[in-house]
Scaffold this motif. Structure first.
Motif, PDB file in Angstrom:
ATOM      1  N   GLN A   1     -10.048   6.428  -4.460  1.00 46.97           N
ATOM      2  CA  GLN A   1     -10.307   7.777  -3.966  1.00 46.97           C
ATOM      3  C   GLN A   1     -11.322   8.048  -2.326  1.00 46.97           C
ATOM      4  O   GLN A   1     -12.280   7.405  -2.650  1.00 46.97           O
TER       5      GLN A   1
ATOM      6  N   THR B   1      -3.071  -2.496  -9.150  1.00 47.53           N
ATOM      7  CA  THR B   1      -3.572  -2.105  -8.609  1.00 47.53           C
ATOM      8  C   THR B   1      -4.907  -1.389  -8.166  1.00 47.53           C
ATOM      9  O   THR B   1      -4.987  -1.431  -9.207  1.00 47.53           O
TER      10      THR B   1
ATOM     11  N   GLU C   1       1.090  -1.393  -0.394  1.00 43.93           N
ATOM     12  CA  GLU C   1      -0.316  -0.145  -0.078  1.00 43.93           C
ATOM     13  C   GLU C   1       0.699   0.999  -0.481  1.00 43.93           C
ATOM     14  O   GLU C   1       1.874   1.221  -0.261  1.00 43.93           O
TER      15      GLU C   1
ATOM     16  N   SER D   1      -5.717   9.699  -1.316  1.00 47.35           N
ATOM     17  CA  SER D   1      -5.833   8.754  -2.317  1.00 47.35           C
ATOM     18  C   SER D   1      -5.270   7.162  -1.464  1.00 47.35           C
ATOM     19  O   SER D   1      -3.830   8.271  -1.417  1.00 47.35           O
TER      20      SER D   1
ATOM     21  N   SER E   1      -3.542   3.680  -3.112  1.00 46.86           N
ATOM     22  CA  SER E   1      -2.836   2.917  -3.541  1.00 46.86           C
ATOM     23  C   SER E   1      -2.550   1.321  -3.090  1.00 46.86           C
ATOM     24  O   SER E   1      -2.121   1.387  -2.174  1.00 46.86           O
ATOM     25  N   CYS E   2      -2.674   0.244  -3.889  1.00 43.93           N
ATOM     26  CA  CYS E   2      -2.062  -1.020  -2.508  1.00 43.93           C
ATOM     27  C   CYS E   2      -2.078  -1.251  -4.708  1.00 43.93           C
ATOM     28  O   CYS E   2      -2.431  -2.201  -5.321  1.00 43.93           O
ATOM     29  N   ALA E   3      -0.615  -1.977  -4.547  1.00 41.37           N
ATOM     30  CA  ALA E   3       0.110  -2.501  -6.076  1.00 41.37           C
ATOM     31  C   ALA E   3       0.193  -4.819  -4.839  1.00 41.37           C
ATOM     32  O   ALA E   3       0.922  -4.770  -4.168  1.00 41.37           O
TER      33      ALA E   3
ATOM     34  N   ARG F   1      -9.424   0.037 -10.418  1.00 41.37           N
ATOM     35  CA  ARG F   1      -8.301  -1.751 -10.655  1.00 41.37           C
ATOM     36  C   ARG F   1      -7.645  -1.339 -11.911  1.00 41.37           C
ATOM     37  O   ARG F   1      -8.654  -0.764 -12.440  1.00 41.37           O
ATOM     38  N   ASP F   2      -6.594  -1.182 -11.494  1.00 44.40           N
ATOM     39  CA  ASP F   2      -5.332  -0.815 -12.505  1.00 44.40           C
ATOM     40  C   ASP F   2      -5.188  -2.574 -12.926  1.00 44.40           C
ATOM     41  O   ASP F   2      -4.295  -2.705 -11.931  1.00 44.40           O
TER      42      ASP F   2
ATOM     43  N   CYS G   1      -5.234  -2.550   2.585  1.00 43.04           N
ATOM     44  CA  CYS G   1      -5.878  -3.587   1.272  1.00 43.04           C
ATOM     45  C   CYS G   1      -6.380  -5.073   1.213  1.00 43.04           C
ATOM     46  O   CYS G   1      -5.236  -5.602   2.544  1.00 43.04           O
TER      47      CYS G   1
ATOM     48  N   TYR H   1      -6.981   0.455  -5.703  1.00 43.80           N
ATOM     49  CA  TYR H   1      -7.079   2.753  -5.633  1.00 43.80           C
ATOM     50  C   TYR H   1      -8.309   2.369  -4.984  1.00 43.80           C
ATOM     51  O   TYR H   1      -9.088   2.036  -4.671  1.00 43.80           O
TER      52      TYR H   1
END
Length: 121
Positions: free
Chosen positions: A85, A81, A6, A19, A21-23, A71-72, A99, A83
């Motif tokens: 927001q 990844t 994260e 924001s 994020s989590c990879a 999601r990306d 996450c 996210y």
């Protein structure tokens, strides 16, 4: 081996935005669910947002309309990844945010290390 890393978090004023994020790497596929949970001091961990295996997103009532999860997917490097927001933040949103990822069709699940979000003036 699945890893969830994260980033984001910190201090924000009430009404502000942030924001996270989590990879995810090491075995999370496009069909696996991913999401966010949070835990405030003295409280149980609660789910916040969930990106479902079949598509779509669900939110806890407490964050509906204020938080957006997305999601990306970067298949070429095997990373997914997600996210979160967060808008119109309130002091009661203060918590450690985690996450989460599952593996579709199994009981396996995985957690990130958590990141602190503090909403305060």
């Amino acid at each position: 081996q699945v890893q969830l890393v994260e980033s984001g978090g910190g201090l924000v004023q009430p009404g502000g935005s942030m924001s996270l994020s989590c990879a995810a790497s090491g075995g999370i596929s496009n069909s696996d669910p991913m999401g966010w949970y949070r835990q405030a001091p003295g409280n149980q961990r609660e789910w916040v947002a969930m990106l479902l295996s079949g598509g779509g997103t669900k939110y806890a009532d407490s964050v509906e309309g204020r938080f957006t999860a997305s999601r990306d997917i970067a298949d070429h490097i095997g990373k997914r990844t997600v996210y979160l927001q967060m808008n119109s933040l309130k002091p009661e949103d203060t918590a450690a945010y985690y996450c989460w990822a599952g593996q579709y069709g199994t009981n396996n699940d995985f957690w990130g290390q958590g990141t602190q979000v503090t909403v305060s003036s």
